[in-house]
Motif scaffolding. Sequence first.
Motif, PDB file in Angstrom:
ATOM      1  N   SER A 110      40.282 -98.443 -18.138  1.00 55.73           N
ATOM      2  CA  SER A 110      39.218 -99.036 -19.212  1.00 55.73           C
ATOM      3  C   SER A 110      38.424 -98.279 -19.666  1.00 55.73           C
ATOM      4  O   SER A 110      37.836 -97.250 -19.100  1.00 55.73           O
ATOM      5  N   GLN A 116      30.256-100.972 -15.407  1.00 63.11           N
ATOM      6  CA  GLN A 116      32.033-101.515 -15.485  1.00 63.11           C
ATOM      7  C   GLN A 116      32.861 -99.995 -15.308  1.00 63.11           C
ATOM      8  O   GLN A 116      33.678-100.132 -14.988  1.00 63.11           O
ATOM      9  N   SER A 122      41.418-103.697 -14.927  1.00 63.86           N
ATOM     10  CA  SER A 122      42.063-104.496 -13.985  1.00 63.86           C
ATOM     11  C   SER A 122      43.592-104.385 -14.391  1.00 63.86           C
ATOM     12  O   SER A 122      44.284-104.259 -13.241  1.00 63.86           O
ATOM     13  N   GLU A 125      44.504-100.866 -12.748  1.00 65.11           N
ATOM     14  CA  GLU A 125      44.484-101.145 -11.111  1.00 65.11           C
ATOM     15  C   GLU A 125      45.526-102.001 -10.546  1.00 65.11           C
ATOM     16  O   GLU A 125      46.071-101.441  -9.564  1.00 65.11           O
ATOM     17  N   LYS A 126      45.891-103.093 -11.368  1.00 66.70           N
ATOM     18  CA  LYS A 126      47.160-103.724 -10.743  1.00 66.70           C
ATOM     19  C   LYS A 126      48.451-102.895 -10.726  1.00 66.70           C
ATOM     20  O   LYS A 126      49.121-103.003  -9.821  1.00 66.70           O
TER      21      LYS A 126
END
Length: 141
Positions: A110, A116, A122, A125-126
Amino acid sequence: MYNKILLPTDGSGYAEEEVDRVTKLIADDGEIIVLSVAGKITSGAFQGRTKVKKINARMKKEAEEAVAKMEAKFEDGLNVKTMVRTGFPAETINKVVEEEGVDLIVISASGKSGLQKLVIGSVAEKVLKTADIDVLLIHNK
């Protein structure tokens, strides 16, 4: 060297680092797949069908523009394939990996700032947690 590299993009401005890394890692006869995943919403109590269709069409167009922009950054002579899919990004990335026989995913962290910045995006990361193949996470400054 990798024979097939998946390069997911959301159109954010971090293509230079990703393109540089992919170009160094791809085999001479390898294939680079540039993928953008367009979200899709469904109509509900507060959105009419016409509005939802327009939003979905805009998201698909943005995804098409993102892959075209990324593809243009590669030198001529490289085997670059573009792909636009609709769905949830991390799940769709993993599905494309399986369908296409991908060896490596190169994904950007990101580009957030402040607090942040401590958390990976996200989607990245996933993908890191769920992918069954190597993932190269590009850190953006």
